[in-house]
Design a protein around this motif. Structure first.
Motif, PDB file in Angstrom:
ATOM      1  N   UNK A  12       0.833  -1.207   0.000  1.00 33.53           N
ATOM      2  CA  UNK A  12       0.000   0.000   0.000  1.00 33.53           C
ATOM      3  C   UNK A  12       0.862   1.248   0.000  1.00 33.53           C
ATOM      4  N   UNK A  13       0.380   2.314  -0.617  1.00 32.26           N
ATOM      5  CA  UNK A  13       1.085   3.604  -0.497  1.00 32.26           C
ATOM      6  C   UNK A  13       1.074   4.050   0.953  1.00 32.26           C
ATOM      7  N   UNK A  14       2.132   4.666   1.416  1.00 34.41           N
ATOM      8  CA  UNK A  14       2.259   5.108   2.805  1.00 34.41           C
ATOM      9  C   UNK A  14       1.903   6.579   2.928  1.00 34.41           C
ATOM     10  N   UNK A  15       1.062   6.898   3.861  1.00 29.49           N
ATOM     11  CA  UNK A  15       0.690   8.286   4.165  1.00 29.49           C
ATOM     12  C   UNK A  15       0.866   8.507   5.650  1.00 29.49           C
ATOM     13  N   UNK A 147       2.211  20.477  -8.318  1.00 27.04           N
ATOM     14  CA  UNK A 147       2.649  19.118  -8.623  1.00 27.04           C
ATOM     15  C   UNK A 147       2.576  18.230  -7.383  1.00 27.04           C
ATOM     16  N   UNK A 148       2.906  18.803  -6.224  1.00 23.63           N
ATOM     17  CA  UNK A 148       2.847  18.023  -4.980  1.00 23.63           C
ATOM     18  C   UNK A 148       1.406  17.631  -4.651  1.00 23.63           C
ATOM     19  N   UNK A 149       0.478  18.574  -4.805  1.00 24.31           N
ATOM     20  CA  UNK A 149      -0.942  18.286  -4.533  1.00 24.31           C
ATOM     21  C   UNK A 149      -1.468  17.254  -5.527  1.00 24.31           C
ATOM     22  N   UNK A 150      -1.067  17.407  -6.797  1.00 20.61           N
ATOM     23  CA  UNK A 150      -1.487  16.449  -7.820  1.00 20.61           C
ATOM     24  C   UNK A 150      -0.970  15.052  -7.495  1.00 20.61           C
ATOM     25  N   UNK A 151       0.278  14.976  -7.031  1.00 22.11           N
ATOM     26  CA  UNK A 151       0.855  13.692  -6.639  1.00 22.11           C
ATOM     27  C   UNK A 151       0.117  13.101  -5.440  1.00 22.11           C
ATOM     28  N   UNK A 152      -0.215  13.961  -4.462  1.00 18.91           N
ATOM     29  CA  UNK A 152      -0.963  13.493  -3.286  1.00 18.91           C
ATOM     30  C   UNK A 152      -2.318  12.927  -3.684  1.00 18.91           C
ATOM     31  N   UNK A 153      -2.979  13.592  -4.635  1.00 18.46           N
ATOM     32  CA  UNK A 153      -4.280  13.097  -5.101  1.00 18.46           C
ATOM     33  C   UNK A 153      -4.145  11.704  -5.711  1.00 18.46           C
ATOM     34  N   UNK A 154      -3.114  11.515  -6.526  1.00 20.15           N
ATOM     35  CA  UNK A 154      -2.915  10.205  -7.147  1.00 20.15           C
ATOM     36  C   UNK A 154      -2.628   9.131  -6.100  1.00 20.15           C
ATOM     37  N   UNK A 155      -1.791   9.480  -5.123  1.00 21.68           N
ATOM     38  CA  UNK A 155      -1.455   8.520  -4.079  1.00 21.68           C
ATOM     39  C   UNK A 155      -2.673   8.169  -3.228  1.00 21.68           C
ATOM     40  N   UNK A 156      -3.492   9.181  -2.919  1.00 20.54           N
ATOM     41  CA  UNK A 156      -4.700   8.928  -2.129  1.00 20.54           C
ATOM     42  C   UNK A 156      -5.703   8.085  -2.912  1.00 20.54           C
ATOM     43  N   UNK A 158      -4.836   5.894  -5.146  1.00 24.20           N
ATOM     44  CA  UNK A 158      -4.261   4.546  -5.125  1.00 24.20           C
ATOM     45  C   UNK A 158      -4.522   3.858  -3.781  1.00 24.20           C
ATOM     46  N   UNK A 159      -4.393   4.622  -2.691  1.00 28.87           N
ATOM     47  CA  UNK A 159      -4.662   4.060  -1.367  1.00 28.87           C
ATOM     48  C   UNK A 159      -6.127   3.660  -1.240  1.00 28.87           C
ATOM     49  N   UNK A 160      -6.995   4.492  -1.781  1.00 25.16           N
ATOM     50  CA  UNK A 160      -8.430   4.200  -1.726  1.00 25.16           C
ATOM     51  C   UNK A 160      -8.753   2.897  -2.457  1.00 25.16           C
ATOM     52  N   UNK A 161      -8.158   2.718  -3.646  1.00 26.78           N
ATOM     53  CA  UNK A 161      -8.381   1.490  -4.421  1.00 26.78           C
ATOM     54  C   UNK A 161      -7.817   0.281  -3.680  1.00 26.78           C
ATOM     55  N   UNK A 244     -10.749   7.817   6.481  1.00 24.43           N
ATOM     56  CA  UNK A 244      -9.691   8.818   6.598  1.00 24.43           C
ATOM     57  C   UNK A 244      -9.151   9.207   5.221  1.00 24.43           C
ATOM     58  N   UNK A 245      -8.943   8.202   4.358  1.00 19.53           N
ATOM     59  CA  UNK A 245      -8.417   8.474   3.015  1.00 19.53           C
ATOM     60  C   UNK A 245      -9.384   9.324   2.204  1.00 19.53           C
ATOM     61  N   UNK A 246     -10.682   9.051   2.327  1.00 16.98           N
ATOM     62  CA  UNK A 246     -11.685   9.834   1.599  1.00 16.98           C
ATOM     63  C   UNK A 246     -11.696  11.284   2.086  1.00 16.98           C
ATOM     64  N   UNK A 247     -11.571  11.464   3.409  1.00 19.45           N
ATOM     65  CA  UNK A 247     -11.540  12.817   3.965  1.00 19.45           C
ATOM     66  C   UNK A 247     -10.324  13.589   3.467  1.00 19.45           C
ATOM     67  N   UNK A 248      -9.168  12.946   3.511  1.00 24.75           N
ATOM     68  CA  UNK A 248      -7.950  13.602   3.022  1.00 24.75           C
ATOM     69  C   UNK A 248      -8.015  13.873   1.532  1.00 24.75           C
TER      70      UNK A 248
END
Length: 366
Positions: A12-15, A147-156, A158-161, A244-248
């Motif tokens: 899993x991606x780490x947050x 770019x950082x926010x865009x990357x965070x969205x992709x990671x979140x 991925x975590x959601x999936x 938590x992932x959906x909220x973030x």
């Protein structure tokens, strides 16, 4: 039995959230009888904190947008004052502006052999000169943040999936364990019936075999119970992580909309595609400015015309006569003045829409 073999988990991606550790909180709370209520309290505190952050961030953007919209509105008001001034004064301004433009073109022709930017791009940097190089640094930082926010969205995402897949896995495991338990109990029941019917319990060997089977049955029941309990625990933990992932993710999407709007506005304002282009052009502008010191004498006549233009403009109620002194090309061309006014009005409407969006976000966050 293959039924109880562990399945390999996907990595899993780490947050990391330095203010909240869901796993640790769960370990502490699962010892209490009021577990569900405590989980709800954690979610409520996390929700309130995130909503407050959203309000603070939106308020910051609103303050910046209002400041920018005020400057744009002043510019629009200046254009309207120029358009509505007396006809004789307007003609005088146009004539002086045309003369100034010709003199400036003459100076430009002398200077063009070393000039790196077009007249339009040079005029843009002259207009916003007081904002540089801070404006360039802001745009570069905004691009990095985007770019950082865009990357965070992709990671979140991925975590959601990944969490959805884990929840399905634990749900399937729970169902399989239940089915296996039913089958196992049925088999044990049949074995016990056979023991009683066959009369094996009447001799010592039969009784020993019966107790051995009974012990193994109890051991398997305990294993089934532990596997089932672990599956339920992991499923609930994934469910909390999913919330938590959906909220973030929702919070990150709001950041993405704001920063994307800010970056696009700066691109339009400075007429560039990225900060690299702006940096190169600004560097060229600084070189041109340095070289222009060599032609100071040729600008004397032009400066006199500018001074006359400024003196004439002071008769109109303008917010910044110094600014309009450098807009002689626009003052000499009514069509260009109208186009500029339309562009400014378009920018003003975009600013209003961004302010409205952030106000709506604040209302929804309360």
């Amino acid at each position: 039995m293959s039924l109880f073999k562990k399945k390999n988990k996907k990595k899993k991606p780490q947050f990391y959230d330095e203010n909240l550790n869901i796993e640790l909180e769960y370990e502490d709370l699962k010892k209490n009888s009021d577990e569900d209520r405590d989980f709800k309290n954690i979610e409520d505190m996390q929700h309130v904190r995130i909503q407050c952050e959203q309000i603070a961030e939106s308020s910051k953007y609103i303050a910046e947008l209002k400041k920018e919209s005020l400057e744009v509105q002043k510019y629009i008001d200046d254009i309207q004052n120029i358009e509505n001034c007396p006809e004789n004064l307007r003609k005088k301004i146009t004539d002086i502006a045309e003369k100034t433009e010709k003199l400036e073109k003459k100076c430009y022709d002398i200077h063009s052999r070393e000039q790196n930017l077009s007249r339009e791009r040079t005029a843009m940097f002259v207009r916003y000169e007081n904002e540089f190089p801070k404006a360039l640094v802001i745009l570069q930082n905004d691009e990095k943040y985007f770019q950082a926010v865009k990357h965070d969205m992709r990671m979140l995402e991925a975590e959601k999936i990944s969490l959805k897949e884990d929840m399905k896995m634990y749900q399937d495991r729970t169902g399989k364990v239940k089915n296996g338990a039913v089958i196992f109990l049925f088999v044990i029941l049949v074995i016990f019936v056979l023991f009683f019917v066959s009369g094996q319990l009447n001799n010592a060997g039969g009784r020993n075999l019966f107790f051995a089977v009974l012990f193994c049955s109890m051991l398997l029941v305990a294993i089934i119970f532990l596997v089932q309990r672990n599956s339920l625990y992991q499923f609930r933990l994934c469910d909390k992580k999913m919330a938590r992932a959906v909220t973030l993710l929702n919070k990150t999407k709001i950041k993405y909309v704001n920063i994307a709007g800010s970056v696009d506005y700066q691109y339009e304002k400075y007429g560039v595609k990225n900060s690299y282009q702006l940096s190169r052009e600004y560097e060229a502008f600084l070189n041109d400015k340095k070289n222009s010191e060599k032609y100071r004498e040729s600008l004397k006549e032009s400066d006199e015309s500018r001074a006359l233009l400024r003196k004439t403009l002071e008769k109109i109620n303008l917010s910044n006569a110094d600014l309009w002194e450098n807009q002689y090309m626009m003052l000499a061309d009514e069509e260009e003045l109208l186009k500029t006014k339309n562009r400014m009005e378009s920018r003003y409407e975009k600013l209003k829409e961004q302010i409205k969006y952030n106000l709506e976000r604040i209302d929804k966050s309360k």
